[in-house]
Design a protein around this motif. Structure first.
Motif, short mmCIF file in Angstrom:
data_model
loop_
_atom_site.label_atom_id
_atom_site.label_comp_id
_atom_site.label_asym_id
_atom_site.label_seq_id
_atom_site.Cartn_x
_atom_site.Cartn_y
_atom_site.Cartn_z
N ALA A 88 0.84 -1.20 0.00
CA ALA A 88 0.00 0.00 0.00
C ALA A 88 0.87 1.25 0.00
O ALA A 88 0.68 2.17 -0.81
N ARG A 89 1.85 1.27 0.90
CA ARG A 89 2.74 2.43 1.00
C ARG A 89 3.49 2.64 -0.31
O ARG A 89 3.56 3.76 -0.84
N LEU A 107 1.19 3.81 -3.23
CA LEU A 107 0.80 5.21 -3.09
C LEU A 107 1.98 6.14 -3.36
O LEU A 107 1.81 7.20 -3.98
N ALA A 108 3.17 5.75 -2.90
CA ALA A 108 4.35 6.59 -3.16
C ALA A 108 4.61 6.69 -4.67
O ALA A 108 4.88 7.78 -5.18
N LEU A 136 2.40 6.29 -7.06
CA LEU A 136 1.32 7.11 -7.65
C LEU A 136 1.57 8.59 -7.39
O LEU A 136 1.34 9.44 -8.26
N GLY A 137 2.02 8.90 -6.19
CA GLY A 137 2.32 10.30 -5.84
C GLY A 137 3.41 10.86 -6.73
O GLY A 137 3.28 11.97 -7.27
N VAL A 138 4.48 10.08 -6.93
CA VAL A 138 5.57 10.54 -7.81
C VAL A 138 5.05 10.68 -9.24
O VAL A 138 5.41 11.63 -9.95
N VAL A 157 -2.33 11.65 -2.29
CA VAL A 157 -1.73 10.32 -2.44
C VAL A 157 -0.54 10.17 -1.49
O VAL A 157 -0.40 9.17 -0.78
N PHE A 158 0.32 11.19 -1.47
CA PHE A 158 1.47 11.15 -0.57
C PHE A 158 1.02 11.10 0.89
O PHE A 158 1.58 10.37 1.70
#
Lengths: 391, 269
Positions: free
Chosen positions: A16-17, A20-21, A23-25, B140-141
Motif C-alpha cells: 500500500a505504502r 501510493l508513493a 502514484l504520488g511521484v 496520495v502522498f
C-alpha cells in the motif's frame, strides 16, 4: 542487480505504502513534465506555424508586429524592389481587413485576407485556388455557417477602416481552405489582393499589412539585403519574430512553468524524503540485523538509494503518459483564451523536455535518499539491536 | 497629452516637456504636444515583458493628427464608443436596442467583455486545474504517509483495544488528531502563502515593470484552502486507521483487527 532485487522486495513487503508513493511521484512527475512542455510550448508552436507558411522573412512598415503596425504604401513597388534582390526567391503581399459575408439571409463576420503574388498562404481542402476575378476561398467554419460549397456565390461587404463601408460585391467561392492563424469558431475568407481592394472600394490602392518573403536560402542575409535596399521598411526573420514572442506573451507562461516546476520538484523531494525516512526508521532493527550478519555499510546505504530510485523510477515512467494526457487537458483549457489560433498549442512535446524531466527526477531520487542514507550509514548496530530486543 | 510611466522612463520624458508627434514614419504634418502627466497603463497579462510605449491624446487632437488631408474634419471614424448609462442595470436592454436601431454597430455590455472566454477567466481555470492535480498528488502522498504512521502505532491501538476502548472511540481520537494536524498544517500553509504574497508580487512586478498583481490571497481563497486541506487531512488519517480497526465480515460488531482478539494480535506484533 542484487541490490535492486533486495530493494524491490522491501517495496513489495509494504504494497500500500509503495503503490501510493509511486502514484504520488507519477502525479508530481506528470505536473513537472507539463511545466517543462509549457515553458517552450508557445514558442515552438509559433515557430512551427511560421515555418509552415513557407516564408522566412516578414517586411513591415514599422517596428510593430505585422498585424498591428502601419500599412506599407505602394506595396507593388516595394514587392518589385525586393523581388529583384538576389537573396530573395519570392514575395507575397498580404493585407487583412474585416468583412461581412452574406448568403441567403445568413450572415457572418470574417477576417478577409487579400494576397498578392505567389505562393498562396492557405491549403485548399475542397475546390480550387481563386483563379479569376471576383473569386475567394472560405475556411470550413465560414462555409458551414453560410451553407456554401465551392461554386456558390456570396455577397461581401468589406470594412476597410474608412468611415463608410463600400457597397457589397458578389464573389464566387472557388474553394474551401485552411487559412493561416485561423481562430476557432471564427470565419475567414481570402482572395487576391486586387479583389480585396475592389471590395474595399479602392481599386489599385496598393496597400499591404506586410510582405511575406521567401529567401533564396539565407533568411538573415535576405533580411539585411532588404533593409539595405529599402531603409524605410523593417525586415524580420522568423527567428526575430520568435524572439519577440519569447519576450512577450510566452514570458508569462515561461515564468509560471519555472515557478511551478521548482515547487513541484521541491514538493516531491520533501515527500519522498519523509516517506523514506519514516520507512527506514521503522526498519532500523532489521537494518541493524542485516549489518550484524555481514551486510556492509555501503550495501545498506545503496539499498536505501535503490529503494528511492525504484519509487521515483516507476513513478517517473508512469508520469510520462499521465503527463501527456494532462497536457492535452490543460492545453484545451488554455486554448479557450481569446485570439489563440486553432493550430497554436501551449504544451508541445520535445525530446529535450523529456531528458530534463528524467534528470530532475533522478536528482530528486538521489537528494531525497540523502537523509535516510545518512541515518542508515550512522546506525549503531549493537545499540539498535539491544533497543529492539528490549522493546 | 499623457505618457506611460515606462515610455517616460525609457525616453527621459517629464511633465512639462514638449514633444512632436506625427501620424506617419516620415514625420509629415508633425504637431507639438505638451506632456501634462505620466500614467500607469492598465496591465495586460498577455503583453508581459513588452514595454507599453503609449500616449493618450484628446480625441480631436488624435483625429487631427491622423486624418488624411483629403478627409474633411468631422468625417473621421473611431474604433469604439464607451457609454455610461444612468442605470447600469439597463445595459443588456440598451445593447439590444442599439444593435437593432444601428445595423452594423456591435453593442455589448462591458460586463460581458470579461465573460467565460476572457483571458483572466481562462487563466483562473488553468490555475484551478493545476491546483487540482497538486491536491491529488498531495493526497496520495498523505495517504502513504498516514498508512506508515498508523502501522507504527499498531501496538498502541492494540493496547487501547485490550483495555476496553471501542474501535469507534479510537477512530474518534484519530479523527480529532487528524483534524488538529490538518488544521495546523493548513494554517501554516496560509501563513507561508501570506508571507510570500508580497515577495512574489514585488519580484514579478520588478521583473516585468508592471503594476499587475500576480498573487492575491483573498478571504475566499483562504477559506477554500482550509475547506479542502482540513477535511482531506482528517479523512486521510481516518481512512488509514480504518484499515487497522475495521470490523470484518466474520464479526460485523468488531471481530476483525479492531476486536479485542484483534487488539491482542496487534499488541503482540
Amino acid at each position: 542487480m542484487r541490490v535492486f532485487a533486495f530493494a524491490w522486495r522491501a517495496l513489495v513487503r509494504q504494497p500500500a505504502r509503495s503503490a501510493l508513493a509511486v502514484l504520488g511521484v507519477a502525479a508530481v512527475g506528470a505536473l513537472l513534465l507539463d511545466m517543462l512542455l509549457l515553458s517552450e510550448g508557445l514558442v515552438l508552436s509559433m515557430r512551427e506555424l511560421l515555418d509552415r507558411m513557407g516564408f522566412d522573412v516578414r517586411v513591415t512598415a514599422g517596428d510593430a508586429p505585422p498585424d498591428a503596425g502601419p500599412a506599407i504604401a505602394n506595396a507593388a513597388v516595394a514587392s518589385a524592389a525586393i523581388t529583384a534582390l538576389p537573396e530573395v526567391r519570392s514575395v507575397t503581399a498580404i493585407r487583412s481587413e474585416e468583412a461581412e459575408l452574406e448568403h441567403r439571409d445568413r450572415r457572418v463576420d470574417t477576417v478577409f485576407l487579400g494576397v498578392g503574388g505567389a505562393p498562396r498562404v492557405w491549403t485548399i481542402l475542397r475546390g480550387r485556388e481563386p483563379a479569376g476575378r471576383g473569386e475567394l476561398v472560405l475556411n470550413q467554419y465560414a462555409a458551414d455557417t453560410l451553407g456554401l460549397d465551392p461554386g456558390g456565390m456570396v455577397s461581401v461587404r468589406a470594412y476597410c477602416g474608412d468611415a463608410e463601408a463600400p457597397p457589397p460585391l458578389a464573389f464566387r467561392v472557388s474553394g474551401v481552405a485552411e487559412l493561416p492563424f485561423e481562430l476557432p469558431d471564427a470565419a475567414s475568407a481570402a482572395t487576391r489582393l486586387g479583389d480585396l481592394e475592389e471590395a474595399c472600394g479602392a481599386p489599385g490602392a496598393g496597400r499591404a499589412d506586410f510582405l511575406a518573403v521567401t529567401s533564396a536560402g539565407d533568411a538573415t542575409g535576405a533580411a539585411a539585403a532588404i533593409a539595405a535596399a529599402r531603409p524605410d521598411l523593417r525586415a524580420f526573420t522568423n527567428d526575430e519574430l520568435i524572439g519577440r514572442v519569447q519576450q512577450g506573451s510566452s514570458t508569462y507562461f515561461r515564468q509560471i512553468s519555472t515557478v511551478l516546476a521548482t515547487i513541484t520538484v521541491a514538493f516531491a523531494l520533501l515527500l519522498i524524503a519523509v516517506l523514506l525516512t519514516v520507512s527506514v526508521n521503522q526498519r532500523l532493527g532489521e537494518i541493524a540485523a542485516l549489518r550484524a550478519i555481514g551486510f556492509s555499510q555501503r550495501r545498506v546505504v545503496v539499498d536505501v538509494l535503490c529503494e528511492s530510485a525504484l519509487i521515483v523510477g516507476l513513478g517517473g515512467a508512469l508520469s510520462v503518459p499521465l503527463g501527456l494526457l494532462l497536457a492535452a487537458w490543460l492545453d484545451a483549457i488554455l486554448k479557450r483564451m481569446p485570439g489563440i489560433p486553432i493550430d497554436m498549442h501551449f504544451f508541445v512535446f520535445e525530446p529535450q523536455a523529456l531528458v530534463v524531466h528524467g534528470l530532475l527526477l533522478a536528482a530528486t531520487a538521489v537528494l531525497a535518499a540523502a537523509y535516510p542514507m545518512r541515518i542508515v550509514a550512522r546506525l549503531p548496530i549493537a545499540a539498535t539491536l539491544r533497543a529492539e530486543v528490549i522493546s | 497629452m499623457l505618457v506611460t510611466r515606462q515610455l517616460a522612463e525609457l525616453e527621459g520624458l517629464a511633465v512639462g516637456d514638449e514633444v512632436r508627434l506625427a501620424g506617419d514614419a516620415e514625420g509629415a504634418r508633425a504637431q507639438t504636444f505638451r506632456i501634462v502627466g505620466i500614467y500607469e497603463p492598465t496591465p495586460d497579462p498577455m503583453r508581459l515583458g513588452s514595454v507599453p510605449r503609449a500616449v493618450r491624446l484628446h480625441l480631436p487632437d488624435l483625429l487631427a493628427l491622423t486624418r488624411d488631408p483629403g478627409v474633411p474634419a468631422g468625417a473621421e471614424h473611431v474604433d469604439a464608443i464607451n457609454i455610461a448609462l444612468v442605470d447600469p442595470d439597463d445595459a443588456e436592454a440598451f445593447s439590444r436596442d442599439l444593435s437593432a436601431r444601428a445595423p452594423g454597430a456591435l453593442a455589448r455590455p462591458t460586463s460581458r467583455a470579461a465573460g467565460a472566454g476572457s483571458t483572466f477567466v481562462v487563466l483562473e481555470r488553468f490555475h484551478a486545474a493545476i491546483a487540482a492535480v497538486t491536491i491529488l498528488a498531495a493526497t496520495v502522498f498523505l495517504l502513504a504517509l498516514t498508512i506508515m504512521l498508523v502501522n507504527e502505532r499498531r501496538e498502541t491501538a492494540g493496547v487501547l483495544r485490550l483495555i476496553g476502548l471501542p474501535a469507534r472511540r479510537i477512530l474518534a481520537q484519530v479523527l480529532v488528531e487528524g483534524l488538529l494536524v490538518a488544521g495546523l498544517g493548513a494554517l501554516f500553509g496560509l501563513a507561508l502563502a501570506l508571507g510570500s504574497e508580497a515577495l512574489i508580487n514585488r519580484f514579478f512586478q520588478w521583473r516585468y515593470d508592471t503594476a499587475l498583481v500576480f498573487v492575491r490571497i483573498t478571504p475566499r481563497v483562504a477559506a477554500t484552502c482550509l475547506a479542502i486541506a482540513v477535511p482531506l487531512g482528517a479523512a486521510a488519517t481516518v481512512a488509514a486507521s480504518w484499515v487497522l480497526l475495521r470490523p470484518t465480515a466474520h464479526n460485523p460488531r468488531g471481530g476483525g483487527p479492531g476486536s479485542r482478539r484483534g487488539g491482542l494480535r496487534l499488541a503482540r506484533r
